[in-house]
Design an enzyme around this catalytic site. Structure first.
Site, PDB file in Angstrom:
ATOM      1  N   TYR A   1       0.781  -1.230   0.000  1.00 32.95           N
ATOM      2  CA  TYR A   1       0.000   0.000   0.000  1.00 32.95           C
ATOM      3  C   TYR A   1       0.816   1.285   0.000  1.00 32.95           C
ATOM      4  O   TYR A   1       0.241   2.369  -0.130  1.00 32.95           O
ATOM      5  CB  TYR A   1      -0.973  -0.014   1.180  1.00 32.95           C
TER       6      TYR A   1
ATOM      7  N   PHE B   1      -9.933  -4.184  11.909  1.00 34.00           N
ATOM      8  CA  PHE B   1     -11.205  -4.171  11.194  1.00 34.00           C
ATOM      9  C   PHE B   1     -11.045  -4.871   9.847  1.00 34.00           C
ATOM     10  O   PHE B   1     -11.908  -4.766   8.982  1.00 34.00           O
ATOM     11  CB  PHE B   1     -11.697  -2.729  10.996  1.00 34.00           C
TER      12      PHE B   1
END
Length: 429
Positions: free
Chosen positions: A135, A421
């Site tokens: 990323y 998450f």
């Protein structure tokens, strides 16, 4: 890149269309995510993710009708330096099918998602990466790390405040959920990186399918009270091993632990370390400045290991930099390099202090030059601009400006993400 491919006689990469997910197709979307991660999932976990999903914020790429790429967002409020909470996109459910890797699918999803977040006036995006190298090229930087502990509990003792006035009770995790969640919510503003949980997310830390326990008993909860008021809690499970010549060598697996002050924190850790029939305590996710490191008699028997955790992407430079406070007065010109988000590209005048900040465009000469990923790493105050400069990721045009900006951006407590998450990184201890 297309020119290089043509020179080698190869066709240009396809231009992928990114589509919003119809709410009726959630199961197809989620099945694609599971397939990409080579995983199945128990019904309890699948049902929870379905209840938490925001289909309107999920994106797909399709090839001949089949979903070959996915990306989703969960809506959070994240603590930032200055005890403020800021609207933040939790990027998750990102996948590319094995048949479509390295064909531009992920890049199409990330660019579309970033454009959407800008239109929605969301200043920050965060994620936890299943693979660390992915990323950075999309402007995400490691902003928070986590400490993993593997403690030989029979070889350490605590040199910590006496637990005067602290009472501990073992309570069923679901019955104690409301009081624990209320306590967690009060802790969020005090540490950058912590996420305010919307209704429904409080069930995530209790997720405990039997197939994930690896021989441990079901999840347990100990609640600490002072004067009748909840002052902390710990969730954990215990796996007892009798294979060592009929001598118990059990392991306490700590899911999470929160406390209001040092004596409560020490009382909870003493309880975990002294659990009968165990000789080991593992805690895979603690802040890197965890006070326990200064309470134990021998930190070497805790085997501390630091891992990357939360990645931050600044979606909107002026809004994000103005949303946090600064540990020291700051008055600096930042030159941001951001090819993925050209609206951030250029020079920004940041002024602020402990009470707040203002960030506006400028044509003035820059003091510091850095790219979007470096800004994301520095944003929560856990990675200093000085260490990024030492790595060649920040360029200081004048030496004095680097020291001043570093002092301003630094947080007095390390940023930390207590729970994931990302469904592929849930705590399966």
């Amino acid at each position: 890149m297309s020119t290089d491919l043509a020179a080698r006689g190869l066709p240009p990469p396809p231009v992928w269309e990114v589509q919003a997910l119809p709410a009726t197709q959630w199961q197809d979307f989620y099945t694609a995510v599971l397939n990409a991660f080579h995983e199945g999932e128990p019904g309890e976990a699948s049902s929870l993710w379905r209840s938490l999903a925001e289909p309107g914020r999920c994106l797909t790429v399709r090839d001949k009708g089949a979903i070959v790429g996915t990306a989703g967002i969960f809506s959070f409020q994240m603590a930032v330096p200055g005890r403020q909470v800021v609207k933040t996109a939790g990027v998750s459910l990102v996948s590319v099918q094995p048949t479509h890797r390295r064909r531009g699918v992920l890049s199409a999803l990330m660019r579309h998602q970033l454009d959407s977040l800008r239109r929605q006036r969301v200043p920050l995006a965060v994620l936890t990466a299943s693979e660390a190298p992915i990323y950075g090229r999309y402007g995400y930087g490691v902003a928070a790390r986590q400490l993993s502990l593997d403690i030989h509990s029979r070889r350490v003792c605590l040199t910590a405040p006496a637990p005067d006035g602290v009472t501990l009770t073992i309570e069923a995790p679901h019955k104690a959920l409301a009081v624990c969640e209320e306590f967690y919510a009060r802790q969020v503003p005090h540490r950058p990186g912590m996420l305010g949980r919307a209704p429904g997310w409080e069930h995530l830390p209790l997720l405990d399918p039997p197939s994930w326990r690896k021989g441990a008993y079901p999840l347990e909860c100990v609640v600490a009270r002072v004067g009748g008021e909840v002052a902390g809690y710990a969730r954990y499970s215990v796996a007892v091993d009798w294979s060592h010549h009929n001598t118990a060598q059990g392991t306490v697996r700590v899911r999470d632990i929160e406390a209001s002050d040092p004596r409560v924190y020490a009382a909870l850790w003493r309880f975990l370390l002294e659990t009968d029939l165990t000789s080991r305590v593992v805690a895979p996710n603690r802040p890197i400045d965890d006070a326990l490191l200064h309470m134990v008699s021998d930190v070497r028997h805790c085997a501390p290991t630091v891992l990357d955790s939360l990645y931050v992407r600044v979606v909107d430079v002026p809004d994000a930099l103005a949303a946090r406070a600064y540990s020291a007065p700051v008055d600096t010109i930042l030159e941001i390099e951001d090819a993925q988000a050209p609206w951030n590209q250029g020079r920004w005048h940041l002024t602020g202090d402990r009470t707040g900040a203002v960030c506006t465009r400028t044509d003035a000469a820059p003091d510091l030059t850095l790219d979007a990923a470096a800004l994301g790493s520095a944003y929560l105050g856990g990675t200093t601009l000085t260490e990024l400069a030492a790595a060649g990721r920040v360029h200081a045009h004048r030496p004095d400006t680097l020291a001043a900006a570093t002092a301003a951006f630094t947080s007095p407590v390390a940023p930390w993400l207590p729970h994931s998450f990302c469904r592929s990184l849930l705590p399966r201890l």
